[in-house]
Motif scaffolding. Sequence first.
Motif, PDB file in Angstrom:
ATOM      1  N   LEU A  76      68.623  15.051  49.657  1.00 32.46           N
ATOM      2  CA  LEU A  76      68.790  16.069  48.426  1.00 32.46           C
ATOM      3  C   LEU A  76      70.712  16.102  47.711  1.00 32.46           C
ATOM      4  CD1 LEU A  76      67.948  19.102  50.798  1.00 32.46           C
ATOM      5  CD2 LEU A  76      66.666  18.180  48.699  1.00 32.46           C
ATOM      6  N   ALA A  77      71.078  15.467  48.549  1.00 32.05           N
ATOM      7  CA  ALA A  77      72.508  14.823  48.084  1.00 32.05           C
ATOM      8  C   ALA A  77      72.381  13.559  46.649  1.00 32.05           C
ATOM      9  CB  ALA A  77      73.047  14.390  48.506  1.00 32.05           C
ATOM     10  N   GLY A  78      70.934  12.522  47.297  1.00 36.54           N
ATOM     11  CA  GLY A  78      71.331  12.034  46.284  1.00 36.54           C
ATOM     12  C   GLY A  78      70.197  12.958  44.889  1.00 36.54           C
ATOM     13  N   LEU A  79      69.965  13.158  45.296  1.00 42.49           N
ATOM     14  CA  LEU A  79      68.541  14.393  43.989  1.00 42.49           C
ATOM     15  C   LEU A  79      69.833  15.079  42.820  1.00 42.49           C
ATOM     16  CD1 LEU A  79      65.760  14.943  42.223  1.00 42.49           C
ATOM     17  CD2 LEU A  79      66.447  17.050  44.127  1.00 42.49           C
ATOM     18  N   ALA A  80      71.073  15.359  43.889  1.00 36.28           N
ATOM     19  CA  ALA A  80      71.910  16.680  42.749  1.00 36.28           C
ATOM     20  C   ALA A  80      72.919  14.930  42.784  1.00 36.28           C
ATOM     21  CB  ALA A  80      72.919  16.743  44.620  1.00 36.28           C
ATOM     22  N   VAL A  81      73.413  14.740  42.973  1.00 37.83           N
ATOM     23  CA  VAL A  81      73.988  13.079  41.820  1.00 37.83           C
ATOM     24  C   VAL A  81      72.876  12.957  40.974  1.00 37.83           C
ATOM     25  CG1 VAL A  81      74.539  10.792  41.977  1.00 37.83           C
ATOM     26  CG2 VAL A  81      74.845  12.222  44.215  1.00 37.83           C
ATOM     27  N   ALA A  82      71.802  11.984  40.657  1.00 35.77           N
ATOM     28  CA  ALA A  82      70.616  11.976  40.064  1.00 35.77           C
ATOM     29  C   ALA A  82      70.608  12.942  38.957  1.00 35.77           C
ATOM     30  CB  ALA A  82      69.657  11.357  40.029  1.00 35.77           C
ATOM     31  N   ILE A  83      70.610  14.733  39.424  1.00 36.17           N
ATOM     32  CA  ILE A  83      70.847  16.087  38.325  1.00 36.17           C
ATOM     33  C   ILE A  83      72.210  15.591  37.683  1.00 36.17           C
ATOM     34  CG2 ILE A  83      70.782  17.822  37.422  1.00 36.17           C
ATOM     35  CD1 ILE A  83      68.635  18.025  40.111  1.00 36.17           C
ATOM     36  N   ARG A  84      73.072  15.173  38.341  1.00 31.88           N
ATOM     37  CA  ARG A  84      74.630  15.514  37.660  1.00 31.88           C
ATOM     38  C   ARG A  84      74.855  14.646  36.669  1.00 31.88           C
ATOM     39  NH1 ARG A  84      79.654  13.764  40.953  1.00 31.88           N
ATOM     40  NH2 ARG A  84      78.694  11.634  41.154  1.00 31.88           N
ATOM     41  N   ALA A  85      74.244  12.831  36.910  1.00 34.05           N
ATOM     42  CA  ALA A  85      74.170  12.412  35.995  1.00 34.05           C
ATOM     43  C   ALA A  85      73.621  11.650  34.964  1.00 34.05           C
ATOM     44  CB  ALA A  85      73.602  10.683  36.633  1.00 34.05           C
ATOM     45  N   LEU A  86      72.240  12.852  34.390  1.00 32.36           N
ATOM     46  CA  LEU A  86      71.614  13.026  33.676  1.00 32.36           C
ATOM     47  C   LEU A  86      72.503  14.342  33.175  1.00 32.36           C
ATOM     48  CD1 LEU A  86      67.983  13.380  34.771  1.00 32.36           C
ATOM     49  CD2 LEU A  86      69.128  11.199  33.762  1.00 32.36           C
ATOM     50  N   ILE A  87      73.101  15.210  33.652  1.00 34.79           N
ATOM     51  CA  ILE A  87      73.136  16.149  32.463  1.00 34.79           C
ATOM     52  C   ILE A  87      75.057  15.966  31.828  1.00 34.79           C
ATOM     53  CG2 ILE A  87      74.627  18.254  32.724  1.00 34.79           C
ATOM     54  CD1 ILE A  87      72.397  19.254  35.023  1.00 34.79           C
TER      55      ILE A  87
END
Length: 87
Positions: A76-87
Motif C-alpha cells: 500500500l505504501a508502494g502504491l501511494a508512492v506510485a500514485i504520487r509519482a504519477l501526479i
Amino acid sequence: MFRDRLDRAWLQLLALAIATLAASLLLPSRWLVDAAALLLALAKGRVIVLDFLSLRDAPALWRGLLTTWLAALVALAGLAVAIRALI
C-alpha cells in the motif's frame, strides 16, 4: 559471539537503518530511494516480528499472518508512492 538472539536482531536493525540512510544518499532516482526504503522497512519489520515479538518459534500461521500484514502495508505504501509519482 552474540549472547542471544535479541543482540543479533538489534545489530541487524542497525545495519538495515544504515542501509536506508545510504540508499537515500547514493541512489540517483527518487523512486529507487522509495523502493529501497520500502523493501528495507519490510526487512526491518520481519526482524521485529520474529525476534522482538518472539514469533520465531510460534506456529507458522501466526508468522504467515503477520508477514502478510507487513507485506500488505509495504504494498500500500508502494502504491501511494506510485500514485504520487504519477501526479
